[in-house]
Scaffold this motif. Structure first.
Motif, mmCIF file in Angstrom:
data_model
loop_
_atom_site.group_PDB
_atom_site.id
_atom_site.type_symbol
_atom_site.label_atom_id
_atom_site.label_comp_id
_atom_site.label_asym_id
_atom_site.label_seq_id
_atom_site.Cartn_x
_atom_site.Cartn_y
_atom_site.Cartn_z
ATOM 1 N N LEU A 48 -1.967 -4.413 3.512
ATOM 2 C CA LEU A 48 -2.429 -5.031 2.278
ATOM 3 C C LEU A 48 -2.430 -6.549 2.407
ATOM 4 O O LEU A 48 -1.612 -7.122 3.114
ATOM 5 C CB LEU A 48 -1.521 -4.630 1.113
ATOM 6 C CG LEU A 48 -1.426 -3.140 0.802
ATOM 7 C CD1 LEU A 48 -0.364 -2.879 -0.259
ATOM 8 C CD2 LEU A 48 -2.771 -2.577 0.370
ATOM 9 N N LYS B 2 -6.694 -3.888 0.042
ATOM 10 C CA LYS B 2 -6.495 -3.258 1.335
ATOM 11 C C LYS B 2 -7.264 -4.020 2.413
ATOM 12 O O LYS B 2 -8.465 -4.264 2.285
ATOM 13 C CB LYS B 2 -6.941 -1.799 1.290
ATOM 14 C CG LYS B 2 -6.539 -1.011 2.491
ATOM 15 C CD LYS B 2 -6.804 0.467 2.290
ATOM 16 C CE LYS B 2 -6.402 1.236 3.535
ATOM 17 N NZ LYS B 2 -6.688 2.660 3.384
ATOM 18 N N ARG C 243 0.670 0.536 -2.564
ATOM 19 C CA ARG C 243 -0.441 0.751 -1.633
ATOM 20 C C ARG C 243 -1.290 1.947 -2.080
ATOM 21 O O ARG C 243 -2.517 1.881 -2.085
ATOM 22 C CB ARG C 243 0.066 0.974 -0.212
ATOM 23 C CG ARG C 243 -1.098 1.130 0.791
ATOM 24 C CD ARG C 243 -0.647 1.541 2.165
ATOM 25 N NE ARG C 243 -0.112 2.888 2.076
ATOM 26 C CZ ARG C 243 1.034 3.298 2.633
ATOM 27 N NH1 ARG C 243 1.743 2.479 3.349
ATOM 28 N NH2 ARG C 243 1.443 4.525 2.494
ATOM 29 N N LEU D 61 1.940 -3.009 5.360
ATOM 30 C CA LEU D 61 1.339 -1.832 4.723
ATOM 31 C C LEU D 61 -0.188 -1.890 4.746
ATOM 32 O O LEU D 61 -0.856 -1.053 4.143
ATOM 33 C CB LEU D 61 1.824 -1.721 3.273
ATOM 34 C CG LEU D 61 3.300 -1.400 3.095
ATOM 35 C CD1 LEU D 61 3.705 -1.559 1.638
ATOM 36 C CD2 LEU D 61 3.594 0.018 3.595
#
Length: 119
Positions: free
Chosen positions: A57, A76, A14, A55
């Protein structure tokens, strides 16, 4: 892919995505290893998908590949990058406008006029 692509955890992945303007292509074997698995079986792929979502993503392709040598694009969620990717994957006037804006659209014409005035 960046020359120094290295991460050991999905959190580090990330961070790399964020450092690379919210988008990064990575080989599946690296993602699998960062997830802590040895094989890309169906439940592992599902777990990777869920872990990435957790996360913030997303990824392309939509289905996590089962081949460790395949490359996925991780990006993202909620960013301009994500908006552009969503527009490219969908069809319609609104999505076309998002793509036009991303490639310059009116900004290109404005820049051309400024250059004409300055030069």
């Amino acid at each position: 892919m960046p020359n120094e692509l290295s991460f050991e955890t999905l959190d580090e992945l990330r961070e790399l995505v964020e450092q690379n303007d919210d988008v990064l292509s990575v080989p599946m074997w690296m993602v699998r290893d960062a997830y802590g698995a040895e094989r890309l079986k169906v439940h592992v792929r599902s777990g990777i998908h869920e872990a990435l979502l957790g996360l913030g993503l997303a990824h392309i392709p939509r289905e996590i590949p089962d081949n460790q040598n395949d490359v996925i694009r991780v990006y993202k969620s909620g960013t301009q990058t994500a908006r552009l990717i969503a527009a490219v994957r969908s069809v319609g006037d609104e999505k076309d406008q998002v793509i036009r804006e991303a490639v310059g659209g009116d900004a290109t014409a404005t820049l051309t006029k400024i250059r004409e005035l300055v030069c």
